[in-house]
Scaffold this motif. Structure first.
Motif, PDB file in Angstrom:
ATOM      1  N   PHE A   6      32.340 -87.749   9.193  1.00 10.67           N
ATOM      2  CA  PHE A   6      33.384 -88.589   9.714  1.00 10.67           C
ATOM      3  C   PHE A   6      34.687 -87.670   9.927  1.00 10.67           C
ATOM      4  N   PRO A   7      35.618 -88.005  10.831  1.00 15.45           N
ATOM      5  CA  PRO A   7      36.698 -87.386  11.045  1.00 15.45           C
ATOM      6  C   PRO A   7      37.647 -86.857   9.895  1.00 15.45           C
ATOM      7  N   HIS A   8      38.175 -85.564   9.555  1.00 15.97           N
ATOM      8  CA  HIS A   8      38.909 -85.057   8.674  1.00 15.97           C
ATOM      9  C   HIS A   8      38.020 -84.578   7.587  1.00 15.97           C
ATOM     10  N   TYR A   9      36.734 -84.721   7.416  1.00 12.75           N
ATOM     11  CA  TYR A   9      35.946 -84.032   6.611  1.00 12.75           C
ATOM     12  C   TYR A   9      35.928 -82.441   6.863  1.00 12.75           C
ATOM     13  N   VAL A  10      35.738 -81.743   5.963  1.00 15.23           N
ATOM     14  CA  VAL A  10      35.845 -80.204   5.792  1.00 15.23           C
ATOM     15  C   VAL A  10      34.897 -79.587   4.955  1.00 15.23           C
ATOM     16  N   THR A  11      34.179 -78.700   5.465  1.00 13.51           N
ATOM     17  CA  THR A  11      33.410 -77.909   4.495  1.00 13.51           C
ATOM     18  C   THR A  11      33.934 -76.547   4.384  1.00 13.51           C
ATOM     19  N   SER A  12      34.660 -76.225   3.540  1.00 14.11           N
ATOM     20  CA  SER A  12      35.533 -75.216   2.982  1.00 14.11           C
ATOM     21  C   SER A  12      34.814 -73.752   3.527  1.00 14.11           C
ATOM     22  N   TYR A  13      35.424 -72.598   3.810  1.00 14.15           N
ATOM     23  CA  TYR A  13      34.890 -71.410   4.078  1.00 14.15           C
ATOM     24  C   TYR A  13      33.793 -70.879   3.059  1.00 14.15           C
ATOM     25  N   HIS A  14      32.599 -70.549   3.437  1.00  6.29           N
ATOM     26  CA  HIS A  14      31.718 -70.144   2.556  1.00  6.29           C
ATOM     27  C   HIS A  14      30.507 -69.344   3.301  1.00  6.29           C
ATOM     28  N   GLN A  15      29.705 -68.440   2.611  1.00  6.83           N
ATOM     29  CA  GLN A  15      28.589 -67.888   3.051  1.00  6.83           C
ATOM     30  C   GLN A  15      27.548 -68.499   2.358  1.00  6.83           C
ATOM     31  N   ASP A  16      26.446 -69.106   3.238  1.00  3.82           N
ATOM     32  CA  ASP A  16      25.350 -69.928   2.505  1.00  3.82           C
ATOM     33  C   ASP A  16      24.250 -68.917   1.660  1.00  3.82           C
TER      34      ASP A  16
ATOM     35  N   PHE B 134      25.863 -62.561   7.219  1.00  2.00           N
ATOM     36  CA  PHE B 134      26.771 -61.598   6.777  1.00  2.00           C
ATOM     37  C   PHE B 134      28.137 -61.981   7.100  1.00  2.00           C
ATOM     38  N   GLY B 135      28.529 -63.281   7.440  1.00  2.00           N
ATOM     39  CA  GLY B 135      29.763 -63.566   7.714  1.00  2.00           C
ATOM     40  C   GLY B 135      30.032 -64.892   6.557  1.00  2.00           C
ATOM     41  N   SER B 136      31.281 -65.699   7.041  1.00  2.00           N
ATOM     42  CA  SER B 136      31.615 -66.906   6.185  1.00  2.00           C
ATOM     43  C   SER B 136      32.125 -67.760   7.514  1.00  2.00           C
ATOM     44  N   HIS B 137      32.148 -69.144   7.228  1.00  2.00           N
ATOM     45  CA  HIS B 137      32.567 -69.987   8.042  1.00  2.00           C
ATOM     46  C   HIS B 137      33.211 -71.210   7.806  1.00  2.00           C
ATOM     47  N   GLY B 138      33.977 -71.992   7.912  1.00  2.00           N
ATOM     48  CA  GLY B 138      34.427 -73.307   7.586  1.00  2.00           C
ATOM     49  C   GLY B 138      34.075 -74.185   8.730  1.00  2.00           C
ATOM     50  N   VAL B 139      33.774 -75.269   8.486  1.00  2.00           N
ATOM     51  CA  VAL B 139      33.353 -76.467   9.423  1.00  2.00           C
ATOM     52  C   VAL B 139      34.105 -77.774   9.280  1.00  2.00           C
ATOM     53  N   TRP B 140      34.830 -78.151  10.267  1.00  3.07           N
ATOM     54  CA  TRP B 140      35.915 -79.067  10.233  1.00  3.07           C
ATOM     55  C   TRP B 140      35.360 -80.127  11.414  1.00  3.07           C
ATOM     56  N   VAL B 141      35.956 -81.373  11.105  1.00  2.00           N
ATOM     57  CA  VAL B 141      35.403 -82.359  11.922  1.00  2.00           C
ATOM     58  C   VAL B 141      36.956 -82.811  12.685  1.00  2.00           C
ATOM     59  N   PRO B 142      37.302 -82.404  13.715  1.00  3.89           N
ATOM     60  CA  PRO B 142      38.644 -82.718  14.041  1.00  3.89           C
ATOM     61  C   PRO B 142      38.664 -84.292  14.641  1.00  3.89           C
ATOM     62  N   SER B 143      40.022 -84.795  14.217  1.00  8.44           N
ATOM     63  CA  SER B 143      40.096 -86.182  14.636  1.00  8.44           C
ATOM     64  C   SER B 143      40.588 -86.374  15.970  1.00  8.44           C
TER      65      SER B 143
ATOM     66  N   PHE C   5      34.878 -69.259  12.109  1.00  4.57           N
ATOM     67  CA  PHE C   5      34.078 -67.947  11.817  1.00  4.57           C
ATOM     68  C   PHE C   5      35.077 -66.970  11.150  1.00  4.57           C
ATOM     69  N   LEU C   6      35.093 -66.530   9.946  1.00  7.50           N
ATOM     70  CA  LEU C   6      35.814 -65.287   9.503  1.00  7.50           C
ATOM     71  C   LEU C   6      34.997 -64.286   8.929  1.00  7.50           C
ATOM     72  N   PRO C   7      35.362 -63.121   8.812  1.00  9.67           N
ATOM     73  CA  PRO C   7      34.764 -61.984   8.128  1.00  9.67           C
ATOM     74  C   PRO C   7      34.517 -62.490   6.652  1.00  9.67           C
ATOM     75  N   LEU C   8      33.595 -61.827   6.178  1.00 10.79           N
ATOM     76  CA  LEU C   8      33.041 -62.733   4.920  1.00 10.79           C
ATOM     77  C   LEU C   8      33.996 -62.669   3.765  1.00 10.79           C
ATOM     78  N   LEU C   9      34.654 -61.659   3.379  1.00 10.20           N
ATOM     79  CA  LEU C   9      35.480 -61.520   2.153  1.00 10.20           C
ATOM     80  C   LEU C   9      36.665 -62.399   2.558  1.00 10.20           C
ATOM     81  N   VAL C  10      37.103 -62.236   3.727  1.00 14.24           N
ATOM     82  CA  VAL C  10      38.612 -63.039   4.231  1.00 14.24           C
ATOM     83  C   VAL C  10      38.002 -64.744   4.068  1.00 14.24           C
ATOM     84  N   GLY C  11      37.088 -65.085   4.552  1.00 14.64           N
ATOM     85  CA  GLY C  11      36.696 -66.421   4.412  1.00 14.64           C
ATOM     86  C   GLY C  11      36.480 -66.976   2.885  1.00 14.64           C
ATOM     87  N   LEU C  12      35.915 -66.362   2.155  1.00 15.11           N
ATOM     88  CA  LEU C  12      36.114 -66.653   0.731  1.00 15.11           C
ATOM     89  C   LEU C  12      37.527 -66.681   0.164  1.00 15.11           C
TER      90      LEU C  12
END
Length: 488
Positions: free
Chosen positions: A303-313, A383-392, A334-341
């Protein structure tokens, strides 16, 4: 068939070729094509990092939001045939193999080993404690995935300790040195074209339509895994719990990442959305020599405002993830791996600093954004990192027509070379990844000499000593907890 699901074609197979609309096609195919023709319009997305009145002085704490202004849109990969899709996978897998020493989340990988060497003595002592936990893990050799998870988690702890005291500039420099910011190493992208069109489905799903799907996927106990972000910091989560589906209600900041079905155990989940996706992705990979579908598929709902913080799976060996946004919206950053972590490391400790770091990265134009709506697809690299947001929609007016549950179908696709060749995870020494320094060896000999002395004084056998040591653990832990409490 799920309540609200439009009909599907039972014998549908992926051709990978563009086709003209067929009047006999089910309604959902038209929805898919309409969404693929026009991407979701989400200019300068606004995200809520903290709700109002949630800081140390709640009555005077303002809401904290962040708006992207300069971060570019993610690249688009168009695949119009299964041959093109296979070429794409082979191309990215070759990059992954070539650069693995600088991104693979394993303690023996060069980039992790170098970080461990750079730790201060006090930091290394903390990592050594975590190594004791790893060494205590008793995992059969044939259970490679569990061994991978244990060693990957140890590497994650090492990275997190290395971040301590580091500035964003220092992390950016290390990311550059490791090649994480190279243009050809794309962290994720939009997936479009004829193949994507046939894989995707787009339809509006409301909460009442979601519930029957959850009941079928969750089995007899009718409980579902639920997460909820904290209002004072969206990167922190309230305790994860299994909630009876009958008690589930739509709430801001709530979602589930672990609603799954294992098609290895049962060929049908009885949820058309997931069964169809499994079948279509499996067909798309039939000719691929470099990949293998993970038969555990995900139905991710938020639901809106949920976020999965930046990670590498890293919960399983390296894989691609193919996301289809069925309903609602998601914003992949999407962010470069080390930057997202690093963003997650900072954000979980201080939401104000999170806003500052995101602002600086946006100012520099580092990373990319993929906002996807119903019928669109995103492709995640290992080989990257990503955060996933549900914008409201309340903060992003262009989303007003996309209210409802953010519902994603996700399939993981293993890179075969990494799944099949895991030499460091075989044998009896798989979990002995941290060599002792000369100082640690000296410390151990000092400890051993003291134990021999006290055993002699008390006339303890080795069995007596083992019993005494086991009995001492609880009071020692209580002493540590009390000391931590006194600090607070």
């Amino acid at each position: 068939m799920e309540h609200g699901d439009p009909p599907i074609t039972p014998q549908r197979r992926i051709s990978g070729k563009r086709k003209q609309p067929d009047p006999a096609d089910p309604p959902r195919a038209k929805v898919c094509r309409e969404k693929q023709d026009g991407r979701l319009h989400l200019p300068h997305p606004v995200l809520r990092l903290r709700d109002a009145g949630q800081g140390p002085f709640k009555e005077s704490t303002d809401e904290l939001t962040f708006q992207f202004r300069r971060t570019p849109a993610s690249t688009v990969r168009t695949v119009d045939s299964l041959e093109e899709f296979d070429h794409f996978l082979r191309e990215e897998t070759a990059k992954a193999i070539e650069t693995q020493k600088n991104w693979l989340r394993q303690p023996r990988a060069d980039w992790i080993a170098q970080m461990i060497r750079e730790l201060q003595p006090s930091q290394r002592k903390r990592l050594r404690r975590r190594h004791h936990v790893l060494q205590a893990a008793d995992v059969p050799e044939e259970n490679t995935f569990v061994r991978w998870g244990e060693t990957s988690e140890f590497a994650s702890v090492a990275i997190d300790i290395w971040f301590e005291g580091k500035s964003l500039e220092e992390v950016l420099q290390r990311a550059k040195d490791l090649g994480h910011m190279d243009e050809e190493l794309v962290q994720g992208c939009f997936l479009e074209g004829a193949v994507a069109e046939e894989l995707a489905r787009g339809q509006q799903v409301d909460f009442d339509e979601l519930l029957p799907m959850l009941r079928k996927l969750c089995g007899r106990d009718s409980k579902v895994s639920v997460y909820k972000v904290r209002k004072e910091n969206c990167f922190e989560q309230e305790q994860r719990f299994a909630m009876p589906i009958g008690q589930l209600k739509p709430q801001e900041g709530q979602g589930s990442l672990n609603t799954t079905w294992d098609f290895e155990r049962s060929s049908s989940s009885n949820v058309d959305l997931l069964d169809e996706y499994h079948k279509c992705v499996a067909q798309a990979l039939e000719e691929s020599s470099e990949t293998e579908l993970n038969r555990l598929l995900y139905l991710i709902w938020k639901f809106p405002h949920y976020v999965t913080s930046y990670h590498q799976d890293t919960h399983v060996p390296p894989h691609y993830t193919i996301y289809n946004q069925v309903s609602g919206t998601s914003l992949f950053h999407f962010l470069p791996l080390l930057v997202g972590l690093y963003v997650t490391h900072v954000g979980r400790r201080d939401v104000e600093k999170l806003a500052s770091v995101l602002g600086r990265l946006d100012e520099l134009g580092i990373g990319s954004l993929a906002a996807i709506g119903p019928g669109q697809m995103a492709f995640i690299m290992p080989f990257g990192s990503h955060g996933v947001w549900v914008p409201s929609p309340a903060y992003n007016p262009t989303l007003s027509s996309h209210a409802g549950v953010s519902l994603i179908r996700a399939a993981e696709v293993f890179l075969k070379p990494f799944k099949e060749e895991t030499p460091n995870l075989t044998g009896a020494t798989w979990n002995k990844v941290l060599e002792m320094t000369s100082e640690e060896v000296a410390e151990f000999h000092k400890f051993l000499a003291f134990q021999r002395s006290i055993s002699k004084q008390l006339q303890l056998s080795s069995q007596d000593w083992g019993w005494m040591a086991a009995m001492s653990l609880r009071p020692l832990r209580e002493d540590e907890e009390q000391a931590e409490s006194d600090k607070g």
